[in-house]
Design a protein around this motif. Structure first.
Motif, PDB file in Angstrom:
ATOM      1  N   ASN A 209       0.840  -1.196   0.000  1.00  0.00           N
ATOM      2  CA  ASN A 209       0.000   0.000   0.000  1.00  0.00           C
ATOM      3  C   ASN A 209       0.878   1.251   0.000  1.00  0.00           C
ATOM      4  O   ASN A 209       1.934   1.277   0.630  1.00  0.00           O
ATOM      5  CB  ASN A 209      -0.912  -0.023   1.227  1.00  0.00           C
ATOM      6  CG  ASN A 209      -1.771   1.205   1.357  1.00  0.00           C
ATOM      7  OD1 ASN A 209      -1.363   2.188   1.955  1.00  0.00           O
ATOM      8  ND2 ASN A 209      -2.959   1.151   0.783  1.00  0.00           N
ATOM      9  N   SER A 211       0.590   4.196   1.410  1.00  0.00           N
ATOM     10  CA  SER A 211       0.824   4.792   2.734  1.00  0.00           C
ATOM     11  C   SER A 211       1.839   3.983   3.524  1.00  0.00           C
ATOM     12  O   SER A 211       2.701   4.551   4.208  1.00  0.00           O
ATOM     13  CB  SER A 211      -0.495   4.879   3.512  1.00  0.00           C
ATOM     14  OG  SER A 211      -1.408   5.729   2.853  1.00  0.00           O
ATOM     15  N   GLU A 225      -6.723  11.441   2.545  1.00  0.00           N
ATOM     16  CA  GLU A 225      -7.274  10.183   2.060  1.00  0.00           C
ATOM     17  C   GLU A 225      -8.054  10.377   0.765  1.00  0.00           C
ATOM     18  O   GLU A 225      -8.071   9.513  -0.104  1.00  0.00           O
ATOM     19  CB  GLU A 225      -8.191   9.587   3.134  1.00  0.00           C
ATOM     20  CG  GLU A 225      -8.665   8.175   2.851  1.00  0.00           C
ATOM     21  CD  GLU A 225      -7.565   7.145   3.006  1.00  0.00           C
ATOM     22  OE1 GLU A 225      -7.703   6.054   2.427  1.00  0.00           O
ATOM     23  OE2 GLU A 225      -6.577   7.432   3.692  1.00  0.00           O
ATOM     24  N   SER A 227      -7.504  12.587  -1.660  1.00  0.00           N
ATOM     25  CA  SER A 227      -6.715  12.982  -2.828  1.00  0.00           C
ATOM     26  C   SER A 227      -5.608  11.995  -3.175  1.00  0.00           C
ATOM     27  O   SER A 227      -5.024  12.074  -4.249  1.00  0.00           O
ATOM     28  CB  SER A 227      -6.097  14.372  -2.600  1.00  0.00           C
ATOM     29  OG  SER A 227      -5.263  14.363  -1.454  1.00  0.00           O
ATOM     30  N   GLY A 228      -5.299  11.071  -2.283  1.00  0.00           N
ATOM     31  CA  GLY A 228      -4.254  10.102  -2.555  1.00  0.00           C
ATOM     32  C   GLY A 228      -2.865  10.676  -2.350  1.00  0.00           C
ATOM     33  O   GLY A 228      -2.685  11.860  -2.046  1.00  0.00           O
ATOM     34  N   THR A 259      -0.412   0.049  -4.396  1.00  0.00           N
ATOM     35  CA  THR A 259      -1.825   0.401  -4.469  1.00  0.00           C
ATOM     36  C   THR A 259      -2.108   1.618  -3.592  1.00  0.00           C
ATOM     37  O   THR A 259      -1.408   1.868  -2.612  1.00  0.00           O
ATOM     38  CB  THR A 259      -2.706  -0.770  -4.005  1.00  0.00           C
ATOM     39  OG1 THR A 259      -2.360  -1.106  -2.643  1.00  0.00           O
ATOM     40  CG2 THR A 259      -2.499  -1.990  -4.888  1.00  0.00           C
ATOM     41  N   ASP A 260      -3.167   2.359  -3.951  1.00  0.00           N
ATOM     42  CA  ASP A 260      -3.559   3.535  -3.170  1.00  0.00           C
ATOM     43  C   ASP A 260      -5.078   3.686  -3.206  1.00  0.00           C
ATOM     44  O   ASP A 260      -5.610   4.733  -3.573  1.00  0.00           O
ATOM     45  CB  ASP A 260      -2.876   4.787  -3.729  1.00  0.00           C
ATOM     46  CG  ASP A 260      -2.990   5.987  -2.783  1.00  0.00           C
ATOM     47  OD1 ASP A 260      -3.358   5.790  -1.610  1.00  0.00           O
ATOM     48  OD2 ASP A 260      -2.723   7.118  -3.224  1.00  0.00           O
ATOM     49  N   HIS A 263      -7.312   5.542  -5.909  1.00  0.00           N
ATOM     50  CA  HIS A 263      -6.412   6.433  -6.632  1.00  0.00           C
ATOM     51  C   HIS A 263      -5.477   5.630  -7.537  1.00  0.00           C
ATOM     52  O   HIS A 263      -5.361   4.410  -7.392  1.00  0.00           O
ATOM     53  CB  HIS A 263      -5.615   7.276  -5.640  1.00  0.00           C
ATOM     54  CG  HIS A 263      -6.471   7.979  -4.634  1.00  0.00           C
ATOM     55  ND1 HIS A 263      -7.329   9.005  -4.982  1.00  0.00           N
ATOM     56  CD2 HIS A 263      -6.624   7.792  -3.302  1.00  0.00           C
ATOM     57  CE1 HIS A 263      -7.972   9.420  -3.905  1.00  0.00           C
ATOM     58  NE2 HIS A 263      -7.563   8.701  -2.870  1.00  0.00           N
ATOM     59  N   ASN A 287     -12.662   4.362 -10.013  1.00  0.00           N
ATOM     60  CA  ASN A 287     -13.207   4.847  -8.742  1.00  0.00           C
ATOM     61  C   ASN A 287     -14.707   4.588  -8.751  1.00  0.00           C
ATOM     62  O   ASN A 287     -15.462   5.253  -9.456  1.00  0.00           O
ATOM     63  CB  ASN A 287     -12.917   6.339  -8.575  1.00  0.00           C
ATOM     64  CG  ASN A 287     -13.307   6.855  -7.194  1.00  0.00           C
ATOM     65  OD1 ASN A 287     -14.150   6.281  -6.520  1.00  0.00           O
ATOM     66  ND2 ASN A 287     -12.670   7.940  -6.770  1.00  0.00           N
TER      67      ASN A 287
END
Length: 404
Positions: A209, A211, A225, A227-228, A259-260, A263, A287
């Motif tokens: 991920n 983050s 969160e 806007s990515g 992954t995000d 996004h 999305n």
């Protein structure tokens, strides 16, 4: 250390290492209810299913009708909860898939998903301690296996497992051509070291991920969160991560898949031979919150207030990526690990290696999106996967950089 050719053998089992299994309970609120802390909530329904990241990967592979002699290396606890999970897995995958299962003396944890109209909240119980003898039993079962053709490490380890457990498993079951997908950061330095020190090894992909990658790399993020994480922050994090784990990461990994959520995703392909330059690609992701509706299939016929179920979507990404990667890297194009309607959309992306990796990850992302439409963790419909894969944009090259 030498990389073997990117093509892999078609024989040998696919082993999913999911040591931290669970009984999954879904507490589903009425369609218009939002989860409010402190309030009393009455469920519309309660569902029981299989939990645990590795187990979720196996569920998705079953939905994809994967034909890779699938086996789960796992601990399934004792007691009523463990018996229930074991029976569900046998019903889903058959007895052969359970040959690498150990039933420890400790109980089985329960993970609860509270599904509301606006969000899904996950409550995760701790796992019981795994005894040294039980770890040894798992290693003994793995040692009796022939070399696997595909391998996936997914999720955390229960307490009692040594930090190098994943590294030990790789040493036991991975051969010269085994493709390996890593979807965990637990024991990652030890695993990367084990792969890099192997004289010959197949391609390896780290799925992570965005983050989590930034946190591991010590890169501060500015995006919320909604806007990515920015592409520049992603590129900085990739370089910092590779520098922190130099030289093992470069020697072990063929790619890093990032992954995000909803996004855009990213794939970094590692340098080869004596090169020191890696490439970064951006991959569009559908999305579902902004997707035009109604869409032409039954799962979206419930109107504009369709509830999404994101728990397990990351595991569906891992499963889809592994399945497509196995299909694309097979020597025998007539012996696909996926049914014809799914393998047909991948057949033009077999070479070169970078194109195959991008296609496999794009297919995995479509699986993750499709799984959000189904209430059960990591369950999907192949026709939904085809829709999202076919309508998705093509990967775009962003930049190249050098490892420090």
């Amino acid at each position: 250390m030498k990389f073997t050719p990117w093509k892999t053998m078609t024989t040998g089992s696919t082993i999913i290492v999911g040591l931290n299994s669970a009984l999954q309970k879904r507490f589903i609120l009425p369609p218009d209810d939002h989860l409010v802390p402190g309030n009393v909530h009455r469920a519309r329904s309660v569902q029981l299913g299989v939990g645990g990241k590795g187990q979720d990967v196996a569920v998705t592979l079953t939905c994809l009708q994967y034909s890779g002699s699938l086996k789960l290396a796992q601990f399934v606890g004792s007691g009523a909860e463990g018996d229930a999970v074991y029976r569900m897995l046998v019903d889903l995958m058959g007895d052969d898939a359970m040959q690498l299962t150990v039933r420890p003396a400790g109980g089985m944890r329960t993970c609860t998903s509270i599904v509301a109209a606006n969000s899904t909240t996950e409550l995760v119980e701790p796992s019981d301690l795994i005894e040294e003898s039980e770890v040894a039993e798992l290693m003994s079962k793995l040692s009796a296996e022939t070399t696997c053709s595909a391998l996936c490490f997914s999720g955390s380890m229960p307490p009692g497992c040594p930090v190098d457990t994943y590294a030990s498993i790789y040493d036991i079951v991975a051969g010269d051509h085994t493709i390996c997908l890593i979807d965990t950061v637990v024991g990652l330095p030890e695993l990367l070291r084990a792969i890099s020190l192997k004289q010959r090894h197949g391609q390896t992909m780290l799925k992570i991920n965005a983050s989590e990658l930034c946190r591991l790399a010590g890169v501060k993020t500015t995006g919320a969160e909604t806007s990515g994480i920015s592409s520049q922050e992603i590129m900085t994090a990739i370089k910092a991560f590779l520098c922190q784990h130099k030289p093992y990461a470069q020697q072990a990994l063929s790619a890093i898949a990032i992954t995000d959520g909803a996004h855009p995703a990213y794939l970094a392909t590692m340098p080869v031979a004596a090169e020191n330059e890696f490439r970064i690609f951006q991959i569009p992701v559908t999305n579902l919150l902004t997707e035009k509706r109604p869409l032409p299939w039954e799962t979206w016929s419930r109107g504009s207030s369709t509830t999404l179920y994101p728990i397990g979507a990351g595991d569906a990404v891992a499963a889809g990526t592994l399945a497509a990667w196995k299909c694309l890297s097979s020597d025998d194009q007539q012996s696909s690990s996926l049914p014809p309607e799914l393998s047909a959309v991948l057949q033009d992306d077999r070479v070169p290696s970078t194109r195959a990796l991008l296609s496999a990850f794009s297919f995995g992302l479509a699986c993750g999106t499709a799984s959000c439409l189904q209430e059960q963790n990591s369950v999907l419909k192949p026709q939904d996967v085809l829709h999202f894969f076919n309508r998705g944009g093509r990967p775009a090259f962003l930049a190249c950089d050098v490892i420090c």
